[in-house]
Design an enzyme around this catalytic site. Structure first.
Site, mmCIF file in Angstrom:
data_model
loop_
_atom_site.group_PDB
_atom_site.id
_atom_site.type_symbol
_atom_site.label_atom_id
_atom_site.label_comp_id
_atom_site.label_asym_id
_atom_site.label_seq_id
_atom_site.Cartn_x
_atom_site.Cartn_y
_atom_site.Cartn_z
ATOM 1 N N TYR A 74 -10.885 -3.297 2.412
ATOM 2 C CA TYR A 74 -9.471 -3.118 2.107
ATOM 3 C C TYR A 74 -8.682 -2.927 3.406
ATOM 4 O O TYR A 74 -9.232 -2.523 4.441
ATOM 5 C CB TYR A 74 -9.250 -1.902 1.200
ATOM 6 C CG TYR A 74 -9.549 -0.591 1.891
ATOM 7 C CD1 TYR A 74 -8.555 0.103 2.579
ATOM 8 C CD2 TYR A 74 -10.836 -0.060 1.880
ATOM 9 C CE1 TYR A 74 -8.832 1.287 3.240
ATOM 10 C CE2 TYR A 74 -11.121 1.122 2.532
ATOM 11 C CZ TYR A 74 -10.118 1.796 3.213
ATOM 12 O OH TYR A 74 -10.402 2.968 3.877
ATOM 13 N N PHE A 84 -1.906 1.762 7.689
ATOM 14 C CA PHE A 84 -2.363 3.143 7.843
ATOM 15 C C PHE A 84 -3.887 3.271 7.753
ATOM 16 O O PHE A 84 -4.450 4.308 8.097
ATOM 17 C CB PHE A 84 -1.693 4.070 6.815
ATOM 18 C CG PHE A 84 -1.905 3.673 5.371
ATOM 19 C CD1 PHE A 84 -3.060 4.022 4.681
ATOM 20 C CD2 PHE A 84 -0.923 2.950 4.710
ATOM 21 C CE1 PHE A 84 -3.234 3.663 3.362
ATOM 22 C CE2 PHE A 84 -1.096 2.591 3.379
ATOM 23 C CZ PHE A 84 -2.264 2.938 2.701
ATOM 24 N N ASP A 85 -4.564 2.218 7.320
ATOM 25 C CA ASP A 85 -6.031 2.309 7.234
ATOM 26 C C ASP A 85 -6.598 0.928 6.949
ATOM 27 O O ASP A 85 -5.940 0.084 6.320
ATOM 28 C CB ASP A 85 -6.450 3.279 6.126
ATOM 29 C CG ASP A 85 -7.945 3.554 6.117
ATOM 30 O OD1 ASP A 85 -8.548 3.457 7.213
ATOM 31 O OD2 ASP A 85 -8.507 3.844 5.062
ATOM 32 N N ILE A 104 -7.676 7.058 -5.609
ATOM 33 C CA ILE A 104 -6.378 7.097 -6.295
ATOM 34 C C ILE A 104 -6.433 6.244 -7.571
ATOM 35 O O ILE A 104 -7.232 5.317 -7.682
ATOM 36 C CB ILE A 104 -5.253 6.613 -5.368
ATOM 37 C CG1 ILE A 104 -5.544 5.196 -4.871
ATOM 38 C CG2 ILE A 104 -5.080 7.572 -4.185
ATOM 39 C CD1 ILE A 104 -4.413 4.594 -4.048
ATOM 40 N N TYR A 130 -0.210 8.487 -3.843
ATOM 41 C CA TYR A 130 -0.295 9.880 -3.412
ATOM 42 C C TYR A 130 0.901 10.713 -3.853
ATOM 43 O O TYR A 130 1.032 11.870 -3.434
ATOM 44 C CB TYR A 130 -0.459 9.934 -1.886
ATOM 45 C CG TYR A 130 -1.765 9.309 -1.452
ATOM 46 C CD1 TYR A 130 -2.956 10.025 -1.500
ATOM 47 C CD2 TYR A 130 -1.811 7.981 -1.028
ATOM 48 C CE1 TYR A 130 -4.154 9.443 -1.132
ATOM 49 C CE2 TYR A 130 -3.001 7.386 -0.660
ATOM 50 C CZ TYR A 130 -4.173 8.115 -0.709
ATOM 51 O OH TYR A 130 -5.357 7.547 -0.346
ATOM 52 N N PHE A 147 -2.348 -2.533 -0.951
ATOM 53 C CA PHE A 147 -3.732 -2.639 -0.480
ATOM 54 C C PHE A 147 -4.211 -4.074 -0.683
ATOM 55 O O PHE A 147 -4.128 -4.604 -1.806
ATOM 56 C CB PHE A 147 -4.670 -1.708 -1.257
ATOM 57 C CG PHE A 147 -4.388 -0.249 -1.063
ATOM 58 C CD1 PHE A 147 -4.960 0.449 -0.012
ATOM 59 C CD2 PHE A 147 -3.538 0.426 -1.936
ATOM 60 C CE1 PHE A 147 -4.707 1.799 0.164
ATOM 61 C CE2 PHE A 147 -3.279 1.771 -1.773
ATOM 62 C CZ PHE A 147 -3.858 2.469 -0.717
#
Length: 616
Positions: A74, A84-85, A104, A130, A147
């Site tokens: 991902y 962010f990731d 999540i 979140y 994502f």
């Protein structure tokens, strides 16, 4: 911490604040196939919470279900494109259990809609990500996240073989116990087969007993190895799992109940089986040397005809009194146990068969079935419970049994007995000085005997090892040097063989067998040299024509005798002629019938005049 897998998992458990999981559990999702570029809401509430846009379509029909362990790559970004990731950047695919709150809610529901190999963008509203808390410092509060997810694979408890072809869709009754049936176990089942989704009946409800691997169709055999006794379930099968079903359907729904199963174990190098008919008492089983009382019957596997019945037979284990397969079963039985063993011919009566039995005979190369009752047994005292004197006595007793086996021609049993005898005295640090002397003598004799047996069995490395251990006890022992040299010569380690023989002759220059063996080693070396010369052609001519003159003068042997290298030019290596000692055996280390001063020096016996001294 970086990464979705390393972020605050507590913020991922149960999704965003304020969401009611009870309402969602009532909704059963049915996902439609989507084309590349198509975008749809895949949330259970269908309120736009999770939009999925397909980038690459997946394969197959299945999708991961709740509880499956999925593996994905991902990359997560904010709506402004800020990353962010990314597991892709880390080069480390991410694994999690689907639908149990490990991630999540946008992931739990979005990934559930995907197929194997599918790549998609999941756009998750804050309540599916979140929420009001965000995940500082990388994800602000109330953030909608995107994502890009690629689903590689999944493992599911309900996907019984992780290939999508055999899915447990409903458990009707839970099973009990801890184990599962093996392929060779005997199962009692009820099963029925129908076309998928409540379709036409293929096989009506049927009660049956069979060996698991012999189930009526492939899928049933496989499923039973994943069921516990008493379990009942419905399984959807496709492809290979339907092989053997009437009409060769591509898919089927199978309802199966495993009522019970009988444990069956493999014996005889996995070519035979044994099953317990009546459980025995306690936990103890016979050890090597146990005094047993058994009753058994023998029947032919091909016809079932009983050819022998033996009652209350008393014997000592470890002496090869019974056929190997029968003794293997006896050694695992408890007192009062009744067992049935299917034994292949070479673990029963072999090529010779067995005549003169109480009810018939066993033909040559016949498989048999033994039914055995263990009436009673008394185990031999274990080594760790013996005092030092008992260990020496036991070692001497077993050594004597080994000598008897040797003289009767049973080299396999002789080897086993010598090994067992050594175990009694191999650790003699706690022995008294007098006992250590006795132990040393026993070990020396046992290693020498083991080397002699290994030579007869053509186990050259074992012979080297046993003779070497004898030499660790007595460095100049003539028998040990001779036997190690014999073994080395057989495996063409001529330098080692020559070294041992020369040491032997240093102690006894007239040692007849040693001199003869050294001559043989030289001849063998000459044969090998000639072979090498043929292989390497003119290479050896540069060494001065060492092997060019086959008709040259005779050369001097170890004791001044002469031999002609030309005699060693044949294809077959020269061999020493052994002397017959009866019962079809010979002692290679004895070269003629004169025992005086011979390596195989022996006491006079009417039947076996040339057995070595250590076999007494």
């Amino acid at each position: 911490m970086d990464g979705l897998s390393e972020m605050d998992l507590s913020s991922m458990m149960g999704g965003a604040e304020g969401m009611e999981s009870e309402e969602e559990e009532e909704v059963a999702m049915v996902y439609e196939d989507m084309d590349v570029g198509e975008e749809k809401d895949v949330s259970k509430l269908q309120g736009g919470g999770i939009l999925k846009k397909v980038l690459a379509k997946g394969t197959g029909e299945g999708r991961p279900e709740v509880g499956a362990e999925v593996t994905v790559h991902y990359t997560g970004t904010l709506l402004d494109g800020s990353k962010f990731d990314s597991s892709v950047d880390r080069g480390d695919p991410f694994k999690f259990k689907l639908g149990v709150g490990q991630v999540i809610k946008g992931w739990d529901e979005g990934v559930a809609s995907m197929k194997k190999g599918e790549k998609a963008i999941l756009t998750c509203q804050p309540e599916y990500a979140y929420g009001a808390r965000g995940s500082p410092p990388t994800i602000p509060p109330q953030s909608t996240l995107q994502f890009e997810v690629e689903l590689f694979s999944w493992k599911s408890d309900n996907d019984l073989f992780n290939d999508g072809g055999c899915i447990r869709v409903k458990t009707l009754a839970k099973g009990s116990g801890y184990g599962f049936p093996k392929d060779i176990d005997e199962a009692t089942v009820t099963y029925a087969v129908a076309a998928p989704d409540g379709g036409a009946q293929i096989i009506a409800a049927t009660d049956a007993e069979f060996t698991v691997k012999a189930a009526p169709f492939e899928g049933l055999a496989k499923v039973l190895t994943r069921m516990k006794s008493g379990e009942s379930c419905v399984v959807q099968m496709t492809g290979q799992y339907c092989v053997g079903l009437p009409g060769a359907p591509a898919a089927a729904d199978v309802t199966v109940t495993l009522k019970s199963y009988r444990n069956v174990d493999a014996i005889c190098d996995l070519r035979g089986t044994v099953k317990v008919l009546t459980e025995g008492e306690g936990f103890d089983t016979p050890n090597d040397g146990a005094a047993c009382t058994v009753s058994y019957s023998t029947s032919l596997a091909s016809t079932g005809a009983v050819v022998d019945e033996v009652s209350d037979f008393c014997y000592e284990t470890g002496n090869e009194v019974l056929p190997a397969g029968l003794e293997e079963v006896v050694m695992r039985m408890k007192k009062g146990e009744v067992a049935e063993a299917a034994v292949p011919a070479d673990f029963a009566y072999g090529a010779a068969g067995k005549q003169g039995l109480s009810k018939g005979e066993v033909p040559a190369d016949a498989d048999v079935v033994f039914t055995i009752t263990m009436t009673a047994f008394e185990n031999e005292k274990e080594t760790y419970t013996m005092n030092t004197g008992e260990k020496i006595e036991a070692a001497d007793k077993v050594k004597t049994a080994g000598n008897g086996a040797y003289k009767s021609g049973n080299l396999h049993l002789a080897s086993k007995k010598y090994d067992k005898a050594l175990r009694y005295v191999e650790h003699d640090q706690s022995f008294s000085d007098e006992e250590k002397v006795a132990s040393k003598a026993l070990k020396l004799s046992l290693f020498l005997n083991a080397a002699a047996v290994a030579l007869k069995r053509k186990s050259w490395r074992d012979a080297q090892s046993s003779a070497g251990k004898a030499l660790e006890i007595e460095g100049a022992n003539q028998k040990a040097l001779y036997r190690r040299a014999q073994a080395a010569a057989e495996i063409e380690e001529y330098d080692e063989a020559r070294r041992d023989v020369k040491k032997l002759l240093e102690g006894d220059a007239k040692h007849r067998e040693g001199r003869a063996l050294l001559t043989r080693i030289k001849k063998l070396e000459a044969v090998q040299a000639k072979k090498d010369a043929k292989v390497f052609g003119g290479m050896f001519s540069k060494l001065g024509g060492l092997y060019a003159d086959e008709g040259g003068p005779a050369r001097e042997g170890p004791g001044g005798e002469t031999f002609d290298p030309a005699l060693a030019s044949g294809d077959a290596p020269p061999k020493l002629e052994p002397i017959d000692i009866g019962h079809g055996f010979s002692m290679e280390e004895v070269q003629d019938g004169d025992d005086a001063g011979a390596e195989g020096e022996a006491e006079a016996e009417p039947v076996m005049p040339a057995v070595s001294k250590e076999f007494v």
